[in-house]
Enzyme design. Structure first.
Site, mmCIF file in Angstrom:
data_model
loop_
_atom_site.group_PDB
_atom_site.id
_atom_site.type_symbol
_atom_site.label_atom_id
_atom_site.label_comp_id
_atom_site.label_asym_id
_atom_site.label_seq_id
_atom_site.Cartn_x
_atom_site.Cartn_y
_atom_site.Cartn_z
ATOM 1 N N THR A 16 12.151 12.332 26.069
ATOM 2 C CA THR A 16 12.564 13.653 26.601
ATOM 3 C C THR A 16 13.504 13.133 27.838
ATOM 4 O O THR A 16 14.097 14.235 28.384
ATOM 5 C CB THR A 16 11.564 14.363 27.163
ATOM 6 O OG1 THR A 16 10.736 13.793 27.832
ATOM 7 C CG2 THR A 16 10.724 15.242 25.900
ATOM 8 N N LYS A 41 8.934 19.545 28.795
ATOM 9 C CA LYS A 41 10.190 18.903 28.532
ATOM 10 C C LYS A 41 10.329 18.833 26.927
ATOM 11 O O LYS A 41 11.708 18.963 26.421
ATOM 12 C CB LYS A 41 10.333 17.651 29.094
ATOM 13 C CG LYS A 41 10.334 17.571 30.636
ATOM 14 C CD LYS A 41 10.708 16.118 31.230
ATOM 15 C CE LYS A 41 10.226 15.666 32.331
ATOM 16 N NZ LYS A 41 10.062 14.298 32.780
ATOM 17 N N SER A 50 16.961 11.515 30.123
ATOM 18 C CA SER A 50 18.248 11.588 29.807
ATOM 19 C C SER A 50 18.707 10.707 28.844
ATOM 20 O O SER A 50 19.489 11.115 27.937
ATOM 21 C CB SER A 50 19.159 11.044 31.307
ATOM 22 O OG SER A 50 18.719 11.534 32.329
ATOM 23 N N ASN A 97 23.945 1.843 36.486
ATOM 24 C CA ASN A 97 23.800 3.352 36.732
ATOM 25 C C ASN A 97 24.630 3.914 35.597
ATOM 26 O O ASN A 97 25.653 3.821 35.446
ATOM 27 C CB ASN A 97 24.593 3.964 38.077
ATOM 28 C CG ASN A 97 23.565 3.484 39.131
ATOM 29 O OD1 ASN A 97 22.694 2.415 39.058
ATOM 30 N ND2 ASN A 97 24.231 3.766 40.218
ATOM 31 N N GLY A 101 26.079 9.967 35.965
ATOM 32 C CA GLY A 101 25.325 11.379 35.622
ATOM 33 C C GLY A 101 23.938 11.524 35.403
ATOM 34 O O GLY A 101 23.460 12.383 35.181
ATOM 35 N N LYS A 119 18.676 -3.465 38.487
ATOM 36 C CA LYS A 119 17.852 -3.636 39.933
ATOM 37 C C LYS A 119 16.727 -4.642 39.393
ATOM 38 O O LYS A 119 16.080 -4.880 40.582
ATOM 39 C CB LYS A 119 17.147 -2.466 40.034
ATOM 40 C CG LYS A 119 18.416 -1.255 40.616
ATOM 41 C CD LYS A 119 17.885 -0.050 41.167
ATOM 42 C CE LYS A 119 19.259 0.798 41.614
ATOM 43 N NZ LYS A 119 20.164 1.147 40.666
ATOM 44 N N TYR A 178 10.396 -1.121 41.973
ATOM 45 C CA TYR A 178 10.833 -0.602 40.767
ATOM 46 C C TYR A 178 11.709 -1.706 39.985
ATOM 47 O O TYR A 178 11.326 -1.862 38.715
ATOM 48 C CB TYR A 178 12.291 0.536 40.981
ATOM 49 C CG TYR A 178 12.922 0.890 39.926
ATOM 50 C CD1 TYR A 178 12.300 1.418 38.385
ATOM 51 C CD2 TYR A 178 14.237 0.791 39.735
ATOM 52 C CE1 TYR A 178 13.109 1.442 37.477
ATOM 53 C CE2 TYR A 178 14.809 0.971 38.653
ATOM 54 C CZ TYR A 178 14.479 1.460 37.247
ATOM 55 O OH TYR A 178 15.137 1.771 36.243
HETATM 56 N N1 LIG Z 1 19.376 6.188 34.468
HETATM 57 C C1 LIG Z 1 19.859 5.079 34.819
HETATM 58 O O1 LIG Z 1 20.990 4.843 35.463
HETATM 59 C C2 LIG Z 1 19.313 3.848 34.281
HETATM 60 C C3 LIG Z 1 19.957 2.502 34.446
HETATM 61 C C4 LIG Z 1 19.442 1.392 33.792
HETATM 62 C C5 LIG Z 1 18.239 1.498 33.188
HETATM 63 N N2 LIG Z 1 17.605 2.695 32.876
HETATM 64 C C6 LIG Z 1 16.261 2.449 32.242
HETATM 65 O O2 LIG Z 1 16.332 3.723 31.031
HETATM 66 C C7 LIG Z 1 15.429 4.126 31.068
HETATM 67 C C8 LIG Z 1 15.628 5.602 30.634
HETATM 68 O O3 LIG Z 1 16.004 6.283 31.838
HETATM 69 P P1 LIG Z 1 16.342 7.637 32.025
HETATM 70 O O4 LIG Z 1 17.375 7.835 32.933
HETATM 71 O O5 LIG Z 1 16.318 8.307 30.722
HETATM 72 O O6 LIG Z 1 14.806 8.263 32.703
HETATM 73 P P2 LIG Z 1 14.359 9.811 32.812
HETATM 74 O O7 LIG Z 1 15.384 10.743 32.642
HETATM 75 O O8 LIG Z 1 13.687 9.730 34.110
HETATM 76 O O9 LIG Z 1 13.291 9.732 31.579
HETATM 77 C C9 LIG Z 1 12.129 8.952 31.707
HETATM 78 C C10 LIG Z 1 11.479 9.530 30.396
HETATM 79 O O10 LIG Z 1 10.216 8.701 30.430
HETATM 80 C C11 LIG Z 1 8.934 9.488 30.318
HETATM 81 N N3 LIG Z 1 7.902 9.038 30.952
HETATM 82 C C12 LIG Z 1 7.680 8.856 32.155
HETATM 83 N N4 LIG Z 1 6.482 8.045 32.427
HETATM 84 C C13 LIG Z 1 5.758 8.231 31.254
HETATM 85 C C14 LIG Z 1 4.666 7.749 30.642
HETATM 86 N N5 LIG Z 1 3.838 7.188 31.327
HETATM 87 N N6 LIG Z 1 4.143 7.716 29.426
HETATM 88 C C15 LIG Z 1 5.355 8.421 28.582
HETATM 89 N N7 LIG Z 1 6.589 8.759 28.923
HETATM 90 C C16 LIG Z 1 6.774 8.557 30.102
HETATM 91 C C17 LIG Z 1 9.605 11.043 31.057
HETATM 92 O O11 LIG Z 1 8.862 11.936 30.418
HETATM 93 P P3 LIG Z 1 7.541 12.519 30.933
HETATM 94 O O12 LIG Z 1 7.631 12.444 32.581
HETATM 95 O O13 LIG Z 1 7.448 14.061 30.223
HETATM 96 O O14 LIG Z 1 6.349 11.624 30.575
HETATM 97 C C18 LIG Z 1 10.902 10.920 30.197
HETATM 98 O O15 LIG Z 1 10.917 11.311 28.897
HETATM 99 C C19 LIG Z 1 14.201 3.969 31.991
HETATM 100 O O16 LIG Z 1 13.232 2.835 31.418
HETATM 101 C C20 LIG Z 1 15.172 3.297 32.886
HETATM 102 O O17 LIG Z 1 14.408 2.536 33.774
HETATM 103 C C21 LIG Z 1 18.228 3.789 33.519
#
Ligand SMILES: NC(=O)c1ccc[n+]([C@@H]2O[C@H](COP(=O)([O-])OP(=O)(O)OC[C@H]3O[C@@H](n4cnc5c(N)ncnc54)[C@H](OP(=O)(O)O)[C@@H]3O)[C@@H](O)[C@H]2O)c1
Length: 336
Positions: free
Chosen positions: A13, A41, A15, A168, A171, A126, A134
Site C-alpha cells: 500500500t 490504506k 508509494s 530518492n 515525490g 542511505k 535507518y
Molecule cells: N521513497 C524513497 O525515496 C525510497 C528510496 C529508496 C528506497 N526506498 C525503499 O523502498 C521501500 C518502499 O518505500 P515507500 O516510499 O513505498 O514507503 P512507504 O510509502 O512508507 O510505504 C511503506 C509500506 O510498508 C508497509 N509497512 C510498514 N511497516 C510494515 C510492517 N511491519 N509490516 C507490513 N507492512 C509494513 C506500509 O503499510 P502499513 O503501514 O499499513 O503497514 C506501507 O505499505 C522501502 O523499503 C524504502 O526503504 C524508498
C-alpha cells in the site's frame, strides 16, 4: 516472467507498492497479493484499483507465521515494507530493527519455507556507509538478503534472493520536493538544510523498471543499482521558485544523521562491482569473478579505476531536466 505467476508485495500500500501493483497488473500476472498492516490504506487502494487479480492481506512482517501463510503458492516476492522516516527512526531505533531487520529475516525465512522462486528487496543509498539508524537497518536487510543465497547450496531450497538500491524517488512520501512545494504553496519560506547538498534522483517509473529487470535478470546474491543523475538542492529550489514563485528560503543546517551527498556504491564495494550496460551490479564478493561473468549471456565488465559512485561525482540534472521531471511527476497538481 509474470505470466500466470502469483506475486506478493510486502508494503504493497506504500508509494512504491501501489505503483508496482499497477505495473504488474498490466502484465499477465495471475494474482498480486498486497501485504501490509493498515486496513484503511488497503480499503482506499481497493477502491482505486479495480482488478479481480488483486488480493489484500493484512499482516505485519514482524509476524513470521502470518508471512508463511501469506506466501503459500507465491512465485515472486517484492519486499518493500519498511519504516523509512529518518527522524522517526532516530527516535525509535529498535522499532526499525524489529521491522527492517527482523521483519526482513522473517520474509527470507517465509520465502524459504514456501519455496518462493525469487525475492527482491528494496534498498536505499542511505544503507551505504550508513550514518543513521535507518541506513544501518537497510544495510542489514541487504546483507541478510544477499547472504540468504547460501541456502541454494542445499537442494531443499531454491529461492534466489536479490536486492536493488536507489536514491530518492521524486515525490515519494516525506521527500524534499513535495515538502518544498507545500511550503511555497502555503507562502512560507522553504527550509533548506545546506545549499550544497546533492541527492540522486529517480522517477517512480525508473525504479519500477529497475525492480522488474532485477527480478528478470538477476542471478543470485546481487545488488542492482541504476545509473542516475543527481540534483543539487539549490537547483531544486530555483526550479520550484521559477514554477511557483519565490517565497524566500531559510537555511536550517544539516540534520543529525543526514549526509551532504549520498553514495550508491562505496569505495570498498567498487571492488566487486560490474557494469551491466543499463545498470551497475554489486556481486557477492565471495563469488568467483569468472562464475559471475559466465552467468550473464551479454558482455559485462568489471568496474575499475572508479573511487565511488556518489551524488557529488555524477552529472547533475540541468534545470530544464529538473523542471520536466517535477512537472511530469504531477506533484504541482496535487492540493496541499
Ligand atoms: N521513497 C524513497 O525515496 C525510497 C528510496 C529508496 C528506497 N526506498 C525503499 O523502498 C521501500 C518502499 O518505500 P515507500 O516510499 O513505498 O514507503 P512507504 O510509502 O512508507 O510505504 C511503506 C509500506 O510498508 C508497509 N509497512 C510498514 N511497516 C510494515 C510492517 N511491519 N509490516 C507490513 N507492512 C509494513 C506500509 O503499510 P502499513 O503501514 O499499513 O503497514 C506501507 O505499505 C522501502 O523499503 C524504502 O526503504 C524508498
Amino acid at each position: 516472467m509474470f505470466d500466470g505467476k502469483t506475486v506478493l508485495i510486502t508494503g504493497g500500500t506504500g508509494s512504491l507498492g501501489q505503483a508496482l501493483t499497477r505495473r504488474l497488473l498490466t502484465t499477465k500476472v495471475r494474482t498480486v497479493r498486497v501485504f501490509s498492516r493498515n486496513e484503511n490504506k488497503q480499503v482506499m487502494m481497493e477502491s482505486e484499483i479495480h482488478d479481480k487479480r488483486l488480493r489484500f492481506l493484512i499482516g505485519d512482517i514482524r509476524d513470521k507465521e502470518r508471512l508463511i501463510t501469506a506466501l503459500d503458492g507465491v512465485d515472486i516476492v517484492f519486499h518493500a515494507a519498511a519504516l523509512k522516516h529518518v527522524p522517526v527512526i532516530e527516535y525509535n531505533p529498535f522499532e526499525s530493527i524489529k521491522t527492517n531487520v527482523i521483519g526482513s529475516q522473517n520474509v527470507i525465512d517465509a520465502c524459504l519455507h514456501q519455496n518462493v522462486g525469487t525475492a527482491v528487496c528494496i534498498g536505499t543509498d542511505k544503507a551505504v556507509s550508513p550514518l543513521n539508524t535507518y541506513g544501518a537497518t537497510k544495510l542489514l536487510m541487504e546483507k541478510l538478503f544477499v547472504t540468504a543465497n547460501n541456502y541454494l547450496n542445499h537442494k531443499k531450497y531454491r529461492t534466489r534472493f536479490l536486492a536493488v538500491r536507489y536514491g530518492n524517488v521524486v515525490g515519494s512520501s516525506g521527500s524534499v520536493i513535495p515538502r518544498f512545494i507545500e511550503q511555497i504553496k502555503a507562502k512560507k519560506k522553504i527550509t533548506i538544510t545546506n545549499p550544497k547538498m546533492t541527492r540522486f534522483s529517480i522517477t517512480m517509473n525508473q525504479a519500477l523498471d529497475l525492480i522488474i529487470d532485477t527480478a528478470l535478470n538477476g542471478k543470485e546474491s546481487e545488488i542492482y543499482i541504476p545509473k542516475l543523475k543527481a540534483y543539487s538542492i539549490t537547483d531544486v529550489k530555483d526550479t520550484l521558485f521559477d514554477l511557483l514563485g519565490n517565497t524566500g528560503e531559510k537555511v536550517i543546517g544539516i540534520r543529525s544523521g543526514e549526509k551532504l551527498h549520498e553514495t550508491l556504491i562505496n569505495n570498498e564495494e567498487m571492488r566487486s562491482s560490474w557494469d551491466l550496460g543499463k545498470y551497475y551490479m554489486i556481486a557477492n564478493p565471495l563469488r568467483d569473478e569468472n562464475d559471475v561473468k559466465k552467468s550473464y549471456s551479454q558482455k559485462i565488465k568489471k568496474i575499475s579505476n572508479v573511487e565511488s559512485y556518489s551524488s557529488d561525482s555524477v552529472a547533475k540534472m540541468t534545470k530544464s531536466e529538473l523542471k520536466k521531471t517535477i512537472i511530469e511527476s504531477g506533484l504541482l497538481d496535487t492540493e496541499t
